[in-house]
Design a protein around this motif. Structure first.
Motif, PDB file in Angstrom:
ATOM      1  N   LYS A  70       0.837  -1.201   0.000  1.00  0.00           N
ATOM      2  CA  LYS A  70       0.000   0.000   0.000  1.00  0.00           C
ATOM      3  C   LYS A  70       0.864   1.241   0.000  1.00  0.00           C
ATOM      4  O   LYS A  70       1.875   1.316   0.708  1.00  0.00           O
ATOM      5  CB  LYS A  70      -0.923   0.020   1.223  1.00  0.00           C
ATOM      6  CG  LYS A  70      -2.103  -0.913   1.129  1.00  0.00           C
ATOM      7  CD  LYS A  70      -3.058  -0.683   2.287  1.00  0.00           C
ATOM      8  CE  LYS A  70      -4.230  -1.657   2.221  1.00  0.00           C
ATOM      9  NZ  LYS A  70      -5.180  -1.430   3.343  1.00  0.00           N
ATOM     10  N   ARG A  74      -3.423   3.876   1.152  1.00  0.00           N
ATOM     11  CA  ARG A  74      -4.640   4.034   0.341  1.00  0.00           C
ATOM     12  C   ARG A  74      -4.588   3.256  -0.965  1.00  0.00           C
ATOM     13  O   ARG A  74      -5.564   2.606  -1.325  1.00  0.00           O
ATOM     14  CB  ARG A  74      -4.835   5.523   0.061  1.00  0.00           C
ATOM     15  CG  ARG A  74      -5.949   5.857  -0.892  1.00  0.00           C
ATOM     16  CD  ARG A  74      -6.086   7.356  -1.050  1.00  0.00           C
ATOM     17  NE  ARG A  74      -7.139   7.725  -1.985  1.00  0.00           N
ATOM     18  CZ  ARG A  74      -7.493   8.970  -2.258  1.00  0.00           C
ATOM     19  NH1 ARG A  74      -6.888   9.976  -1.664  1.00  0.00           N
ATOM     20  NH2 ARG A  74      -8.476   9.211  -3.126  1.00  0.00           N
ATOM     21  N   TYR A  75      -3.474   3.339  -1.697  1.00  0.00           N
ATOM     22  CA  TYR A  75      -3.380   2.711  -3.014  1.00  0.00           C
ATOM     23  C   TYR A  75      -2.754   1.324  -2.865  1.00  0.00           C
ATOM     24  O   TYR A  75      -1.563   1.205  -2.562  1.00  0.00           O
ATOM     25  CB  TYR A  75      -2.553   3.580  -3.955  1.00  0.00           C
ATOM     26  CG  TYR A  75      -3.063   4.994  -4.092  1.00  0.00           C
ATOM     27  CD1 TYR A  75      -4.276   5.246  -4.725  1.00  0.00           C
ATOM     28  CD2 TYR A  75      -2.352   6.075  -3.581  1.00  0.00           C
ATOM     29  CE1 TYR A  75      -4.769   6.541  -4.841  1.00  0.00           C
ATOM     30  CE2 TYR A  75      -2.829   7.371  -3.700  1.00  0.00           C
ATOM     31  CZ  TYR A  75      -4.040   7.600  -4.326  1.00  0.00           C
ATOM     32  OH  TYR A  75      -4.506   8.873  -4.444  1.00  0.00           O
ATOM     33  N   ASP A  94      -7.680   2.126  -5.430  1.00  0.00           N
ATOM     34  CA  ASP A  94      -7.816   3.216  -4.461  1.00  0.00           C
ATOM     35  C   ASP A  94      -8.862   2.773  -3.445  1.00  0.00           C
ATOM     36  O   ASP A  94     -10.060   2.804  -3.714  1.00  0.00           O
ATOM     37  CB  ASP A  94      -8.251   4.497  -5.176  1.00  0.00           C
ATOM     38  CG  ASP A  94      -8.380   5.686  -4.240  1.00  0.00           C
ATOM     39  OD1 ASP A  94      -8.277   5.482  -3.014  1.00  0.00           O
ATOM     40  OD2 ASP A  94      -8.585   6.808  -4.725  1.00  0.00           O
ATOM     41  N   GLU A  95      -8.421   2.344  -2.273  1.00  0.00           N
ATOM     42  CA  GLU A  95      -9.339   1.785  -1.284  1.00  0.00           C
ATOM     43  C   GLU A  95     -10.238   2.858  -0.678  1.00  0.00           C
ATOM     44  O   GLU A  95     -11.307   2.540  -0.164  1.00  0.00           O
ATOM     45  CB  GLU A  95      -8.550   1.074  -0.174  1.00  0.00           C
ATOM     46  CG  GLU A  95      -7.805  -0.159  -0.673  1.00  0.00           C
ATOM     47  CD  GLU A  95      -7.154  -0.931   0.455  1.00  0.00           C
ATOM     48  OE1 GLU A  95      -6.863  -0.313   1.505  1.00  0.00           O
ATOM     49  OE2 GLU A  95      -6.945  -2.142   0.290  1.00  0.00           O
ATOM     50  N   LYS A  96      -9.840   4.099  -0.735  1.00  0.00           N
ATOM     51  CA  LYS A  96     -10.670   5.165  -0.179  1.00  0.00           C
ATOM     52  C   LYS A  96     -11.900   5.413  -1.046  1.00  0.00           C
ATOM     53  O   LYS A  96     -13.013   5.548  -0.544  1.00  0.00           O
ATOM     54  CB  LYS A  96      -9.856   6.445  -0.034  1.00  0.00           C
ATOM     55  CG  LYS A  96     -10.624   7.588   0.596  1.00  0.00           C
ATOM     56  CD  LYS A  96      -9.737   8.812   0.795  1.00  0.00           C
ATOM     57  CE  LYS A  96     -10.513   9.960   1.441  1.00  0.00           C
ATOM     58  NZ  LYS A  96      -9.656  11.154   1.652  1.00  0.00           N
ATOM     59  N   VAL A 101      -7.126   2.213 -10.253  1.00  0.00           N
ATOM     60  CA  VAL A 101      -6.255   3.290 -10.701  1.00  0.00           C
ATOM     61  C   VAL A 101      -4.979   2.671 -11.255  1.00  0.00           C
ATOM     62  O   VAL A 101      -4.711   1.478 -11.079  1.00  0.00           O
ATOM     63  CB  VAL A 101      -5.904   4.269  -9.558  1.00  0.00           C
ATOM     64  CG1 VAL A 101      -7.134   5.005  -9.073  1.00  0.00           C
ATOM     65  CG2 VAL A 101      -5.222   3.540  -8.397  1.00  0.00           C
ATOM     66  N   ASP A 136      -2.810  11.976  -8.654  1.00  0.00           N
ATOM     67  CA  ASP A 136      -1.925  12.278  -7.527  1.00  0.00           C
ATOM     68  C   ASP A 136      -0.478  12.130  -7.986  1.00  0.00           C
ATOM     69  O   ASP A 136      -0.172  11.313  -8.875  1.00  0.00           O
ATOM     70  CB  ASP A 136      -2.215  11.318  -6.368  1.00  0.00           C
ATOM     71  CG  ASP A 136      -1.932  11.941  -5.012  1.00  0.00           C
ATOM     72  OD1 ASP A 136      -1.351  13.047  -4.981  1.00  0.00           O
ATOM     73  OD2 ASP A 136      -2.302  11.338  -3.985  1.00  0.00           O
ATOM     74  N   VAL A 147      -0.229   8.639  -9.679  1.00  0.00           N
ATOM     75  CA  VAL A 147      -1.492   7.901  -9.736  1.00  0.00           C
ATOM     76  C   VAL A 147      -2.359   8.525 -10.832  1.00  0.00           C
ATOM     77  O   VAL A 147      -2.468   9.744 -10.928  1.00  0.00           O
ATOM     78  CB  VAL A 147      -2.226   7.960  -8.382  1.00  0.00           C
ATOM     79  CG1 VAL A 147      -3.508   7.124  -8.428  1.00  0.00           C
ATOM     80  CG2 VAL A 147      -1.318   7.479  -7.258  1.00  0.00           C
TER      81      VAL A 147
END
Length: 576
Positions: A70, A74-75, A94-96, A101, A136, A147
């Motif tokens: 990770k 998050r990613y 992207d877990e958020k 992505v 990002d 990202v």
């Protein structure tokens, strides 16, 4: 070769040596960083497809990471699609925001790390939906990562060209959309320099999107003395390949055969018969900088903007007429043939139903007397009914006069004539862009909607073909502005100045206990129902609503008169 999603940002597709992971499983998602095949390249640096110079420099090994790692908590990395030249490319989650992505990774001490970060951040500021968006760009824990969007439903131009030459209408759409997009990027000081078939995607709606803007060249260390001309030639090469199914250089590339090396650049109609003349001339004008001769003595196109204007000047190419298959011959059913429920004794003959003859009219003297008698009775009945109805209405009117209903007195009149208290604008603490799918449009222009100056505005980019923000997946819920009043207030109306009339708009308020609402479900109090707004959108409520957050939600944009769609908001005033 097995297929995967064509979502990642293209990095360097020369159709040369395959990257390590591609050799392992015989598949790549997008040619994200295929090694260059310098054998047989033209006199330009490496190859004419990009026109840029690739710097030779010692680079450290790419980061040794694994699936499940990770980034920023998050990613989550899922699959490595490329590992080459000191960097690696991954499909991630992207877990958020719970979406796929793409991620490019390279060590922070990589000689191109700084330029990659700068290119990614510049590309992210463009915010043009015709480009795959950078989401990002971060330097963290000795790593630099970029990202970007992952588009699972898009098709790479490489796959489209593999199926054969394009129809004239499809090729026209390709050169039109690419030239307009690159012209917009160059106006913001951004170049691509590696605009190959692997860098172009076509969505399910027919819109072309470009990936790897600025980032592609930065990852590969590619520069160009004339970036405008380089990108223009690249678009010309793509148009040439789309029309002829041949790569317009002396070496094979991108799954296409090159031209004979001894003959140089050949006119398109000499490669394939029946090529559209106007598009053929455009391709030669775009490639004229590389030695081609422009048709009819017209000047070459040296910038994407010149190429876009040349496309706009030519007659519009319509799509081919759809072909329809003739419907099967109409078959009569046995019910229509009058033999329903029983077999026909003569299969070859169709039995027609026998219709009974209508009765003969009354022609005798007795018949005429009967007709006049019936007519007289009907007229008498109608007269009697009308008289009774009129009498009932008169009785009802008389009864209403005796009910004692009196005119309102002067005090009541004066009370009704008192003006309602006027609504005053409320103080606005701030505003943000409505981003239900996580990607913004023009976030830096949002303050223009609450600065008190109607001459400034938040304006959307220009979208092609569809009024609902180009029918893009990340724009299914539209966009708009969320106004923060600072605290829960009584809202009695809104006064919004629209950038352009004709925008389909809804105004909603969040519940009083809402905190940081970000989706339409968070705004459950309607202020203005869905409407096509004019230049002003005004609404006064009979009963105020209590809220802190107000959403001006735009779902469809008006035409800009050139075949595209654009809208925006100039000024927002919330009334209390």
């Amino acid at each position: 070769m097995a297929e995967r999603s064509t979502a990642s940002v293209d990095v360097a597709d020369n159709s040369g040596d395959e990257p390590l992971t591609a050799k392992a499983d015989e598949a790549t998602t997008d040619g994200t960083a295929q090694a260059e095949d310098t054998e047989g390249a033209s006199s330009k640096d490496t190859e004419n497809t990009g026109g840029g110079r690739e710097r030779s420099e010692a680079v450290p090994a790419s980061p040794d990471l694994h699936s499940g790692h990770k980034l920023a908590g998050r990613y989550r990395l899922e699959e490595c699609v490329t590992r080459l030249d000191g960097f690696s490319s991954w499909r991630a989650v992207d877990e958020k925001l719970r979406r796929a992505v793409g991620v490019h990774l390279l060590p922070a001490d990589h000689p191109r790390a700084r330029s990659v970060l700068a290119a990614a951040r510049s590309s992210a500021l463009l915010g043009d939906p015709r480009f795959v968006q950078v989401l990002d760009a971060v330097e963290e824990n000795d790593l630099v990562y970029v990202v970007h969007e992952w588009l699972p439903d898009a098709t790479e131009l490489t796959a489209l060209l593999a199926a054969g030459p394009m129809e004239a209408h499809d090729a026209y759409q390709l050169v039109s959309q690419l030239s307009q997009a690159m012209a917009a990027a160059h106006r913001e000081g951004l170049s691509h320099l590696r605009l190959t078939p692997g860098a172009v995607l076509r969505s399910s709606t027919g819109q072309y999107r470009i990936r790897g803007l600025a980032v592609n060249a930065a990852l590969r260390g590619i520069t160009a003395e004339h970036p405008l001309r380089t990108d223009t030639e690249a678009i010309g090469a793509l148009l040439y390949a789309a029309l002829t199914h041949r790569w317009p250089y002396g070496s094979d590339a991108h799954g296409l055969s090159g031209l004979p090396k001894s003959m140089g650049l050949i006119a398109l109609d000499q490669v394939r018969a029946g090529v559209h003349r106007g598009l053929s001339e455009l391709a030669m004008r775009a490639l004229a900088n590389d030695g081609a001769t422009a048709s009819r003595q017209e000047p070459p196109c040296t910038t994407p903007d010149e190429l876009a204007k040349a496309v706009a000047a030519m007659p519009r190419i319509l799509p081919p007429e759809p072909t329809f298959t003739a419907p099967p011959a109409y078959q009569r059913t046995t019910y229509q043939q009058g033999t329903y429920g029983r077999p026909s004794s003569h299969p070859s003959a169709v039995t027609q139903p026998v219709m009974p003859a209508p009765p003969a009219p009354l022609q005798s003297r007795a018949g005429r007397v009967l007709k006049w008698t019936v007519s007289a009775l009907l007229i008498a009945a109608l007269g009697l009914g009308s008289w009774q109805l009129a009498e009932a209405l008169l009785d009802r009117t008389k009864g209403s006069d005796d009910t004692g209903v009196s005119e309102p007195n002067e005090d009541d009149k004066n009370k009704d004539d008192k003006p309602a208290p006027s609504a005053e604008p409320l103080d606005i603490a701030g505003a943000t862009e409505f981003m239900p799918d996580g990607s913004g449009i023009k976030q830096r222009d949002v303050p223009n909607t609450i600065d008190g100056d109607i001459g400034t505005a938040w304006v959307t980019p220009r979208y092609e073909t569809f009024a609902n923000f180009g029918n893009l997946p990340q724009r299914k819920q539209g966009s708009g502005i969320i106004v923060d009043l600072g605290k829960v207030r009584d809202v009695s109306g809104v006064d919004v100045s629209m950038y352009r009339k004709g925008q389909t708009t809804t105004v909603l308020a969040a519940s009083p206990d809402a905190s940081s609402p970000s989706t339409t479900a968070d705004f459950d109090q309607p202020i203005v129902k869905r409407t096509v707004a004019g230049s002003k959108l005004e609404e006064k409520l009979d009963k105020p609503v209590r809220t802190r957050y107000v959403l001006i939600h735009v779902t469809e944009l008006p035409s800009d008169g050139t075949g595209g769609y654009r809208g925006g908001i100039s000024e927002i005033s919330v009334l209390g």
